[in-house]
Design an enzyme around this catalytic site. Sequence first.
Site, PDB file in Angstrom:
ATOM      1  N   CYS A  92       0.846  -1.195   0.000  1.00 40.54           N
ATOM      2  CA  CYS A  92       0.000   0.000   0.000  1.00 40.54           C
ATOM      3  C   CYS A  92       0.877   1.239   0.000  1.00 40.54           C
ATOM      4  CB  CYS A  92      -0.902  -0.025   1.237  1.00 40.54           C
ATOM      5  SG  CYS A  92      -1.996   1.389   1.352  1.00 40.54           S
ATOM      6  N   GLU A 135      -8.681  -1.147  -2.345  1.00 35.48           N
ATOM      7  CA  GLU A 135      -8.961   0.294  -2.482  1.00 35.48           C
ATOM      8  C   GLU A 135     -10.235   0.675  -1.740  1.00 35.48           C
ATOM      9  OE1 GLU A 135      -6.646   2.050  -3.313  1.00 35.48           O
ATOM     10  OE2 GLU A 135      -5.492   0.516  -4.343  1.00 35.48           O
TER      11      GLU A 135
HETATM   12 NI    NI Z   1      -3.637   1.051  -0.121  1.00 38.44          NI
END
Ligand code: NI
Length: 169
Positions: A92, A135
């Site tokens: 991420c 997401e």
């Molecule tokens: Ni992320």
Amino acid sequence: MGDPRLFQVAQPVQHFDAPELHSLVTDMEDTMRALDGAGLAAPQIGVGLQVVIFGVGHNARYPDAEEVPYTVLINPVLAPVGNEIEEGWEGCLSVPGMRGLVPRHRTIRYQGLDQYGEAIDRTVSDFHARVVQHECDHLSGILYPMRIRDLRNFGFSAELFPGQDLQDE
Ligand code: NI
């Protein structure tokens, strides 16, 4: 990770095809491309709206990697299809340099709108489904480390995957 804005629940977008929304999407695209990410959610740039973008093109370094069409997805609604859960490695942009093994639904249906208000309705599996779940978790204030079942499967990319230049989401 640590910024409280990442743990808030994002608000739905009300006005489509509006200058503010187009400029948010442009900012997100610039950020994702500059960081060579596979996806980005608005809270990751400090905006608490239900907007995510994602997309993975063909990569000569990983010819077998699945391609995911570039998508702007707003006010998304996700539903699992079937009961299959798969673990897979994720990274991420808000947790740089790390990877973790995260369980996700193998197949999902996702619905939402693009920035012009056009409907999106897809049923997808595997990597595409994983990216969307990752997401959209950002819109609920969830970062992937919060879903790791065994924290021994969380570590530095350079230790877990030496020599690989991996994309983050
Ligand atoms: Ni992320």
